[in-house]
Design a protein around this motif. Structure first.
Motif, PDB file in Angstrom:
ATOM      1  N   HIS A 105       0.849  -1.198   0.000  1.00 42.96           N
ATOM      2  CA  HIS A 105       0.000   0.000   0.000  1.00 42.96           C
ATOM      3  C   HIS A 105       0.885   1.247   0.000  1.00 42.96           C
ATOM      4  O   HIS A 105       1.609   1.522   0.953  1.00 42.96           O
ATOM      5  CB  HIS A 105      -0.936   0.000   1.204  1.00 42.96           C
ATOM      6  CG  HIS A 105      -2.240   0.684   0.901  1.00 42.96           C
ATOM      7  ND1 HIS A 105      -2.302   1.857   0.180  1.00 42.96           N
ATOM      8  CD2 HIS A 105      -3.522   0.349   1.197  1.00 42.96           C
ATOM      9  CE1 HIS A 105      -3.579   2.224   0.051  1.00 42.96           C
ATOM     10  NE2 HIS A 105      -4.342   1.323   0.648  1.00 42.96           N
ATOM     11  N   LYS A 115      -0.067   4.314   0.121  1.00 39.76           N
ATOM     12  CA  LYS A 115      -0.535   5.425   0.968  1.00 39.76           C
ATOM     13  C   LYS A 115       0.264   5.531   2.255  1.00 39.76           C
ATOM     14  O   LYS A 115       0.306   6.589   2.873  1.00 39.76           O
ATOM     15  CB  LYS A 115      -2.020   5.266   1.293  1.00 39.76           C
ATOM     16  CG  LYS A 115      -2.327   4.380   2.506  1.00 39.76           C
ATOM     17  CD  LYS A 115      -3.799   4.324   2.801  1.00 39.76           C
ATOM     18  CE  LYS A 115      -4.133   3.214   3.778  1.00 39.76           C
ATOM     19  NZ  LYS A 115      -3.801   3.502   5.164  1.00 39.76           N
ATOM     20  N   ALA A 142      -7.688   1.050  -3.897  1.00 37.38           N
ATOM     21  CA  ALA A 142      -8.538   0.258  -2.998  1.00 37.38           C
ATOM     22  C   ALA A 142      -9.486   1.184  -2.247  1.00 37.38           C
ATOM     23  O   ALA A 142      -9.531   1.202  -1.012  1.00 37.38           O
ATOM     24  CB  ALA A 142      -7.666  -0.532  -2.023  1.00 37.38           C
ATOM     25  N   ARG A 147     -16.992   0.555   7.250  1.00 39.51           N
ATOM     26  CA  ARG A 147     -16.615   1.807   6.586  1.00 39.51           C
ATOM     27  C   ARG A 147     -17.300   1.763   5.213  1.00 39.51           C
ATOM     28  O   ARG A 147     -18.522   1.772   5.172  1.00 39.51           O
ATOM     29  CB  ARG A 147     -15.085   1.913   6.496  1.00 39.51           C
ATOM     30  CG  ARG A 147     -14.585   3.286   6.103  1.00 39.51           C
ATOM     31  CD  ARG A 147     -13.059   3.398   6.228  1.00 39.51           C
ATOM     32  NE  ARG A 147     -12.331   2.527   5.316  1.00 39.51           N
ATOM     33  CZ  ARG A 147     -10.989   2.455   5.263  1.00 39.51           C
ATOM     34  NH1 ARG A 147     -10.241   3.193   6.075  1.00 39.51           N
ATOM     35  NH2 ARG A 147     -10.386   1.644   4.410  1.00 39.51           N
ATOM     36  N   MET A 164     -12.856  -7.023  -3.128  1.00 42.95           N
ATOM     37  CA  MET A 164     -11.921  -6.691  -2.054  1.00 42.95           C
ATOM     38  C   MET A 164     -12.719  -6.533  -0.765  1.00 42.95           C
ATOM     39  O   MET A 164     -13.894  -6.158  -0.773  1.00 42.95           O
ATOM     40  CB  MET A 164     -11.091  -5.443  -2.347  1.00 42.95           C
ATOM     41  CG  MET A 164     -11.784  -4.109  -2.213  1.00 42.95           C
ATOM     42  SD  MET A 164     -10.584  -2.752  -1.979  1.00 42.95           S
ATOM     43  CE  MET A 164     -10.832  -2.353  -0.251  1.00 42.95           C
ATOM     44  N   TYR A 188     -11.555  -5.222   3.167  1.00 40.46           N
ATOM     45  CA  TYR A 188     -10.470  -4.865   4.086  1.00 40.46           C
ATOM     46  C   TYR A 188     -10.923  -5.030   5.537  1.00 40.46           C
ATOM     47  O   TYR A 188     -11.867  -4.367   5.966  1.00 40.46           O
ATOM     48  CB  TYR A 188     -10.022  -3.427   3.802  1.00 40.46           C
ATOM     49  CG  TYR A 188      -8.989  -2.924   4.782  1.00 40.46           C
ATOM     50  CD1 TYR A 188      -7.829  -3.656   5.024  1.00 40.46           C
ATOM     51  CD2 TYR A 188      -9.189  -1.734   5.474  1.00 40.46           C
ATOM     52  CE1 TYR A 188      -6.888  -3.206   5.933  1.00 40.46           C
ATOM     53  CE2 TYR A 188      -8.250  -1.271   6.372  1.00 40.46           C
ATOM     54  CZ  TYR A 188      -7.104  -2.013   6.605  1.00 40.46           C
ATOM     55  OH  TYR A 188      -6.171  -1.571   7.515  1.00 40.46           O
ATOM     56  N   GLY A 235      -6.498  -7.629   3.585  1.00 40.73           N
ATOM     57  CA  GLY A 235      -5.308  -7.683   4.434  1.00 40.73           C
ATOM     58  C   GLY A 235      -4.557  -6.390   4.623  1.00 40.73           C
ATOM     59  O   GLY A 235      -4.677  -5.431   3.860  1.00 40.73           O
ATOM     60  N   GLY A 236      -3.761  -6.380   5.686  1.00 38.63           N
ATOM     61  CA  GLY A 236      -2.904  -5.260   6.018  1.00 38.63           C
ATOM     62  C   GLY A 236      -1.740  -5.773   6.858  1.00 38.63           C
ATOM     63  O   GLY A 236      -1.564  -6.995   7.014  1.00 38.63           O
ATOM     64  N   THR A 237      -0.976  -4.869   7.407  1.00 40.44           N
ATOM     65  CA  THR A 237       0.220  -5.241   8.164  1.00 40.44           C
ATOM     66  C   THR A 237      -0.109  -6.136   9.369  1.00 40.44           C
ATOM     67  O   THR A 237       0.648  -7.040   9.696  1.00 40.44           O
ATOM     68  CB  THR A 237       0.944  -3.948   8.598  1.00 40.44           C
ATOM     69  OG1 THR A 237       1.379  -3.272   7.415  1.00 40.44           O
ATOM     70  CG2 THR A 237       2.138  -4.239   9.488  1.00 40.44           C
ATOM     71  N   GLN A 248      -2.893  -6.198   0.893  1.00 39.96           N
ATOM     72  CA  GLN A 248      -2.635  -4.761   0.672  1.00 39.96           C
ATOM     73  C   GLN A 248      -1.870  -4.115   1.832  1.00 39.96           C
ATOM     74  O   GLN A 248      -2.269  -3.052   2.307  1.00 39.96           O
ATOM     75  CB  GLN A 248      -3.969  -4.020   0.541  1.00 39.96           C
ATOM     76  CG  GLN A 248      -4.983  -4.629  -0.406  1.00 39.96           C
ATOM     77  CD  GLN A 248      -6.383  -3.981  -0.262  1.00 39.96           C
ATOM     78  OE1 GLN A 248      -6.598  -3.102   0.553  1.00 39.96           O
ATOM     79  NE2 GLN A 248      -7.325  -4.436  -1.068  1.00 39.96           N
ATOM     80  N   ALA A 249      -0.812  -4.730   2.324  1.00 40.34           N
ATOM     81  CA  ALA A 249      -0.138  -4.189   3.523  1.00 40.34           C
ATOM     82  C   ALA A 249       0.742  -2.981   3.183  1.00 40.34           C
ATOM     83  O   ALA A 249       1.367  -2.937   2.124  1.00 40.34           O
ATOM     84  CB  ALA A 249       0.712  -5.284   4.151  1.00 40.34           C
ATOM     85  N   GLY A 250       0.801  -2.019   4.094  1.00 43.72           N
ATOM     86  CA  GLY A 250       1.588  -0.812   3.848  1.00 43.72           C
ATOM     87  C   GLY A 250       2.570  -0.447   4.955  1.00 43.72           C
ATOM     88  O   GLY A 250       3.756  -0.203   4.702  1.00 43.72           O
ATOM     89  N   SER A 251       2.098  -0.443   6.199  1.00 43.12           N
ATOM     90  CA  SER A 251       2.906   0.087   7.308  1.00 43.12           C
ATOM     91  C   SER A 251       4.178  -0.711   7.586  1.00 43.12           C
ATOM     92  O   SER A 251       5.122  -0.197   8.191  1.00 43.12           O
ATOM     93  CB  SER A 251       2.070   0.127   8.588  1.00 43.12           C
ATOM     94  OG  SER A 251       0.943   0.940   8.413  1.00 43.12           O
ATOM     95  N   TYR A 310       1.680  -0.585  15.712  1.00 45.61           N
ATOM     96  CA  TYR A 310       1.870  -1.935  15.177  1.00 45.61           C
ATOM     97  C   TYR A 310       2.948  -2.706  15.954  1.00 45.61           C
ATOM     98  O   TYR A 310       2.849  -3.924  16.107  1.00 45.61           O
ATOM     99  CB  TYR A 310       2.221  -1.875  13.689  1.00 45.61           C
ATOM    100  CG  TYR A 310       1.018  -2.014  12.775  1.00 45.61           C
ATOM    101  CD1 TYR A 310       0.041  -2.983  13.018  1.00 45.61           C
ATOM    102  CD2 TYR A 310       0.852  -1.208  11.659  1.00 45.61           C
ATOM    103  CE1 TYR A 310      -1.059  -3.123  12.189  1.00 45.61           C
ATOM    104  CE2 TYR A 310      -0.245  -1.345  10.813  1.00 45.61           C
ATOM    105  CZ  TYR A 310      -1.197  -2.311  11.085  1.00 45.61           C
ATOM    106  OH  TYR A 310      -2.281  -2.467  10.250  1.00 45.61           O
ATOM    107  N   ASP A 369       1.205   6.528   8.472  1.00 43.99           N
ATOM    108  CA  ASP A 369       0.683   7.256   7.295  1.00 43.99           C
ATOM    109  C   ASP A 369       0.509   8.762   7.503  1.00 43.99           C
ATOM    110  O   ASP A 369       1.036   9.556   6.710  1.00 43.99           O
ATOM    111  CB  ASP A 369      -0.654   6.660   6.822  1.00 43.99           C
ATOM    112  CG  ASP A 369      -0.658   5.148   6.755  1.00 43.99           C
ATOM    113  OD1 ASP A 369      -0.159   4.506   7.689  1.00 43.99           O
ATOM    114  OD2 ASP A 369      -1.187   4.597   5.785  1.00 43.99           O
TER     115      ASP A 369
HETATM  116  C1  LIG Z   1      -8.156  -0.378   2.112  1.00 44.91           C
HETATM  117  C2  LIG Z   1      -6.926  -0.593   2.944  1.00 44.91           C
HETATM  118  N1  LIG Z   1      -6.183  -1.685   2.687  1.00 44.91           N
HETATM  119  C3  LIG Z   1      -5.086  -1.963   3.407  1.00 44.91           C
HETATM  120  C4  LIG Z   1      -4.676  -1.143   4.439  1.00 44.91           C
HETATM  121  C5  LIG Z   1      -3.499  -1.622   5.227  1.00 44.91           C
HETATM  122  O1  LIG Z   1      -2.557  -0.753   5.585  1.00 44.91           O
HETATM  123  P1  LIG Z   1      -1.515  -1.060   6.746  1.00 44.91           P
HETATM  124  O2  LIG Z   1      -0.742  -2.249   6.323  1.00 44.91           O
HETATM  125  O3  LIG Z   1      -0.712   0.158   6.769  1.00 44.91           O
HETATM  126  O4  LIG Z   1      -2.273  -1.273   7.985  1.00 44.91           O
HETATM  127  C6  LIG Z   1      -5.415   0.014   4.741  1.00 44.91           C
HETATM  128  C7  LIG Z   1      -5.000   0.904   5.828  1.00 44.91           C
HETATM  129  O5  LIG Z   1      -5.673   1.744   6.330  1.00 44.91           O
HETATM  130  C8  LIG Z   1      -6.576   0.285   3.983  1.00 44.91           C
HETATM  131  O6  LIG Z   1      -7.362   1.357   4.231  1.00 44.91           O
END
Ligand SMILES: Cc1ncc(COP(=O)(O)O)c(C=O)c1O
Length: 366
Positions: free
Chosen positions: A43, A45, A86, A143, A171, A173, A217-219, A235-238, A246, A330
């Motif tokens: 991700h 963002k 996303a 959401r 998708m 989340y 998915g995420g972190t 979709q992990a970002g952090s 975290y 973020d």
């Molecule tokens: C749609 C979506 N996917 C994935 C993530 C996962 O991000 P992170 O790995 O930073 O928690 C987020 C974070 O807010 C999100 O809004």
């Protein structure tokens, strides 16, 4: 202004990234997704920084990048051939920009309403292109997202009926589960949430609709969702930079960035004040943590002040440098223009946070 060469030359407040820790985090996540059938879609963002995204793609195991805004997608389209927004994209101006982007790379957009669908479909038609669509399913976060089952099927059918759109899948989340401290609870509830998504994917296929992609998915859940049969991308970002929020749930990633400040006051033996307030580091997930200073606690953040309680014996003096570990990746990064890239005390590069803010407003003034 000449580029600083060492930590002490960087004007504060500033974002500094430990390039070796960043590389280790990126490699660790890529390594996890190198086995199994699910792939990673980092991700963007989280950091909005093309230099970091490039490294994530080079590390492998990726199907492309995830973005949250059209502006972010425009920032990565030049070097990434497959971008997922996303998020819901609404408004003819934004939809036209998405359609234009498909000339640079494959673009997929999340949709959760008939109204949104008509807009993106019309924009794609005007541009003479095809935009890929994932139906966004509410798997419990509450959401965006349509309800799993029949509601999703109805929207998916409509996607499939619009010639300028291509239905790619779903998708969902599970954002409400990312930071759950109990691993057992995180696992159980993530499995439940992903079953909603997978059951709905089966429903689509049973009705003759395509559903190649199931993205989630995420972190906090990458190694749970990422190992569930049928989830195709995470979709992990952090994870690349990490925050204290975290870190509190015991993930195998290191803190790779901090906000660098200068001590501007030591008005009492047990208190110092640094120049990194909440205009340079956010507190929506709690106050930051002081790095490498035993017993120091950030007690408050004002616009340009971090007030820090310290042990009376601490040898902290006005002019010293201090590093704060953010509680939320973020929004903290979004406050800054650049990352100073560090190898120990040396600044080895400066990376623009190219997609910070809302770049479409940066018009060139005459
Ligand atoms: C749609 C979506 N996917 C994935 C993530 C996962 O991000 P992170 O790995 O930073 O928690 C987020 C974070 O807010 C999100 O809004």
């Amino acid at each position: 202004m000449a580029r600083p060469r060492t930590l002490s030359e960087i004007p504060t407040p500033a974002l500094v990234v430990d390039t070796l820790a960043l590389e280790r985090n990126i490699r660790r996540m890529a390594g996890f997704f190198a086995s199994g059938t699910c792939r990673l879609r980092p991700h963007f963002k989280a950091h909005k920084t093309p230099e970091i995204a490039r490294r994530q793609l080079v590390a492998g195991s990726c199907v492309g990048l995830t973005c949250a805004t059209v502006g972010e997608a425009e920032s990565v389209a030049g070097f990434c051939d497959d971008v997922l927004i996303a998020n819901e994209v609404v408004g003819p101006g934004k939809c036209d920009r998405v359609a234009a982007l498909t000339r640079a790379c494959a673009v997929t957009v999340a949709v959760d309403s008939f109204a949104g669908l008509e807009e993106i479909g019309a924009a794609a038609r005007r541009a003479g292109v095809v935009v890929r669509i994932l139906v966004d399913v509410n798997v419990g976060q509450g959401r965006c997202g349509v309800m799993p089952g029949e509601e999703t099927l109805a929207l998916a059918r409509r996607v499939a009926s619009i010639g300028s759109l291509e239905l790619r899948g779903l998708m969902g989340y599970e954002g409400h589960l990312q930071a759950l401290h109990s691993r057992t609870e995180r696992e159980t509830r993530t499995h439940e949430a992903m079953q909603l998504l997978l059951t709905t994917a089966r429903l689509l296929r049973a009705n003759g609709l395509p559903c190649q992609v199931v993205s989630a998915g995420g972190t906090g859940t990458y190694d749970i969702s990422g190992r569930i049969d049928g989830i195709t991308e995470v979709q992990a970002g952090s994870y690349a930079l990490m925050d204290t929020d975290y870190a509190g749930i015991g993930l195998p990633f290191e803190h790779a960035f901090s906000v660098l400040g200068t001590v501007i006051s030591r008005p009492a033996r047990n208190r110092c004040v640094a120049d990194c307030g909440h205009k340079s580091i956010t507190k929506d997930h709690g106050n930051p943590t002081v790095k490498n200073l035993e017993g120091a606690v950030v007690t408050s953040l004002n616009d340009e002040h971090a007030t820090i309680t310290i042990p009376p014996t601490a040898a902290v003096k006005v002019g010293d440098r201090i590093e704060l570990l953010p509680s939320h990746v973020d929004p903290t990064i979004n406050l800054h223009d650049v990352f100073y890239v560090m190898e120990e005390d040396r600044v080895v590069d400066v990376w623009p946070i190219a997609a910070r803010g809302y770049p479409e407003h940066r018009h060139r003034l005459p």
